[in-house]
Design a protein around this motif. Structure first.
Motif, short mmCIF file in Angstrom:
data_model
loop_
_atom_site.label_atom_id
_atom_site.label_comp_id
_atom_site.label_asym_id
_atom_site.label_seq_id
_atom_site.Cartn_x
_atom_site.Cartn_y
_atom_site.Cartn_z
N THR A 18 16.74 -62.25 -54.88
CA THR A 18 17.84 -61.31 -55.08
C THR A 18 18.48 -61.30 -56.34
N GLU A 19 18.57 -62.59 -56.89
CA GLU A 19 19.22 -62.98 -58.05
C GLU A 19 18.49 -62.56 -59.46
N ARG A 20 19.10 -61.88 -60.20
CA ARG A 20 18.67 -61.42 -61.55
C ARG A 20 18.26 -62.80 -62.61
N GLU A 21 17.76 -62.23 -63.54
CA GLU A 21 17.43 -63.52 -64.35
C GLU A 21 18.58 -64.28 -65.06
N SER A 22 19.49 -63.37 -65.52
CA SER A 22 20.83 -63.69 -65.77
C SER A 22 21.49 -64.95 -64.95
N ALA A 23 21.52 -64.46 -63.75
CA ALA A 23 21.90 -65.55 -62.89
C ALA A 23 21.28 -66.71 -62.66
N ILE A 24 20.05 -66.67 -62.99
CA ILE A 24 18.89 -67.82 -62.72
C ILE A 24 19.21 -68.73 -64.04
N PRO A 63 18.97 -86.01 -59.09
CA PRO A 63 18.10 -85.29 -58.23
C PRO A 63 17.30 -84.46 -59.01
N LEU A 64 16.08 -84.43 -58.60
CA LEU A 64 15.19 -83.36 -59.05
C LEU A 64 15.76 -81.96 -58.42
N VAL A 65 15.59 -80.88 -59.17
CA VAL A 65 16.06 -79.54 -58.60
C VAL A 65 15.00 -78.68 -58.34
N VAL A 66 14.86 -78.42 -56.92
CA VAL A 66 13.59 -77.55 -56.39
C VAL A 66 14.06 -76.27 -56.11
N PHE A 67 13.45 -75.13 -56.62
CA PHE A 67 13.60 -73.96 -56.52
C PHE A 67 12.38 -73.39 -55.43
N ILE A 68 12.76 -73.05 -54.38
CA ILE A 68 11.87 -72.58 -53.29
C ILE A 68 11.88 -70.99 -53.24
N ALA A 69 10.65 -70.31 -53.85
CA ALA A 69 10.56 -68.94 -53.89
C ALA A 69 9.93 -68.38 -52.44
N PRO A 70 10.45 -67.17 -52.37
CA PRO A 70 9.98 -66.41 -51.25
C PRO A 70 8.54 -66.07 -51.11
N ASP A 71 7.87 -66.19 -52.70
CA ASP A 71 6.29 -65.65 -52.66
C ASP A 71 5.78 -66.16 -53.86
N ASP A 72 4.41 -65.99 -54.19
CA ASP A 72 4.11 -66.52 -55.52
C ASP A 72 4.37 -65.88 -56.81
N ALA A 73 4.65 -64.43 -56.50
CA ALA A 73 4.99 -63.58 -57.67
C ALA A 73 6.34 -64.15 -58.05
N ARG A 74 7.11 -64.13 -57.13
CA ARG A 74 8.62 -64.69 -57.35
C ARG A 74 8.63 -66.19 -58.03
N ALA A 75 7.83 -67.07 -57.71
CA ALA A 75 7.67 -68.38 -58.23
C ALA A 75 7.07 -68.27 -59.50
N ARG A 76 6.27 -67.66 -59.67
CA ARG A 76 5.71 -67.37 -61.13
C ARG A 76 6.80 -66.86 -62.22
N LEU A 126 9.92 -67.23 -61.89
CA LEU A 126 11.13 -68.48 -61.92
C LEU A 126 10.45 -69.60 -62.93
N ARG A 127 9.20 -69.73 -62.81
CA ARG A 127 8.66 -70.69 -63.73
C ARG A 127 8.56 -70.17 -64.93
N ALA A 128 8.48 -69.04 -65.57
CA ALA A 128 8.54 -68.51 -66.68
C ALA A 128 10.02 -68.59 -67.23
N ILE A 129 10.98 -68.41 -66.49
CA ILE A 129 12.12 -68.68 -66.98
C ILE A 129 12.49 -69.97 -67.16
N VAL A 130 12.11 -70.86 -66.48
CA VAL A 130 12.25 -72.36 -66.66
C VAL A 130 11.42 -72.78 -67.86
N LYS A 131 10.24 -72.20 -68.03
CA LYS A 131 9.49 -72.51 -69.32
C LYS A 131 10.19 -72.13 -70.72
N ARG A 132 10.87 -71.02 -70.39
CA ARG A 132 11.41 -70.36 -71.95
C ARG A 132 12.61 -71.27 -72.14
N GLY A 133 13.04 -72.22 -71.29
CA GLY A 133 14.47 -73.03 -71.56
C GLY A 133 14.14 -74.19 -72.30
#
Length: 237
Positions: free
Chosen positions: A164-170, A193-206, A208-215
């Motif tokens: 439900t959170e938008r890219e800016s919030a993430i 601690p290692l910060v683990v984001f648990i997504a509701p499905d594979d599409a959302r996980a991809r 989120l990973r793209a946002i992390v990778k661009r950081g």
């Protein structure tokens, strides 16, 4: 009123997580029972004496928490024995974010029952919340775990993402964790601690990973993104 020790533990587990489906209660407190009858007797007893309150049936599945099961929250008597302050005020519907936090814990608990890990500490919100170097961090779950196979200790902050959170919030959340990591006091927080984001499905996980990778590159090892069924095996395989 006298309450059996295991009944009290059930009440305290519900108090800790806020809401629990019966399947979770089975794994947490009746894992050594093949029959579900003892659990349902205990739950009926606790409902009758208002230690817990039965909500609607949970319409979604999960590991150990299939569809068609009731969700339980504290009743007025359970509110009192769990040390809650203020007036008793039950919710009227299932909180899916709260259940998601319990789902994540259950995934780890299955590995503990298999003898692969030992869960040493479990902390739920709001006790997970903290401010580090001005960054307001609010992880949903904090667990300290001994990885028996690899003979290592791990500290995890879990973020349950409902999509439900938008890219800016993430991005803001990632930046706050990174700022805290770069400025944490090693005496008060010796292991970040290692910060683990648990997504509701594979599409959302991809996504989120793209946002992390661009950081920032130095933040890549700070975050892990996975789905509910895959995060525990991914970390402890």
């Amino acid at each position: 009123m006298f309450i059996l020790d295991r009944d009290r533990q059930i009440v305290l587990s519900i108090a800790q997580f806020g809401q629990l489906p019966s399947g979770h209660i089975k794994v947490m407190h009746f894992n050594d029972h093949k029959s579900v009858t003892p659990m349902y007797r205990a739950l009926d007893r606790l409902v009758a004496f208002r230690y817990i309150k039965r909500l609607e049936r949970r319409p979604i599945g999960g590991n150990g928490s299939g569809s068609g099961q009731y969700v339980y929250q504290l009743g007025s008597a359970g509110w009192a024995i769990s040390g809650r302050e203020g007036r008793y005020w039950p919710t009227r519907s299932v909180n899916h974010h709260t259940i998601g936090i319990a789902d994540a814990y259950l995934e780890l608990l299955h590995l503990q029952h298999e003898g692969r890990i030992s869960i040493d500490t479990v902390t739920t919100e709001p006790y997970t919340w903290r401010v580090i170097a001005g960054s307001d961090l609010r992880p949903d779950l904090h667990v300290e775990i001994s990885d028996i196979g690899r003979q290592r200790n791990l500290s995890l902050w879990l973020e349950i993402d409902l999509g439900t959170e938008r890219e800016s919030a993430i991005k803001d959340k990632l930046q706050r964790y990174l700022h805290a990591f770069e400025n944490a006091d090693s005496e008060t927080l010796p292991v970040f601690p290692l910060v683990v984001f648990i997504a509701p499905d594979d599409a959302r996980a991809r996504w989120l990973r793209a946002i992390v990778k661009r950081g920032p590159k130095d933040a890549q090892d700070l975050f892990l993104v996975s789905t509910m069924s895959e995060f525990a095996p991914l970390i402890f395989s």
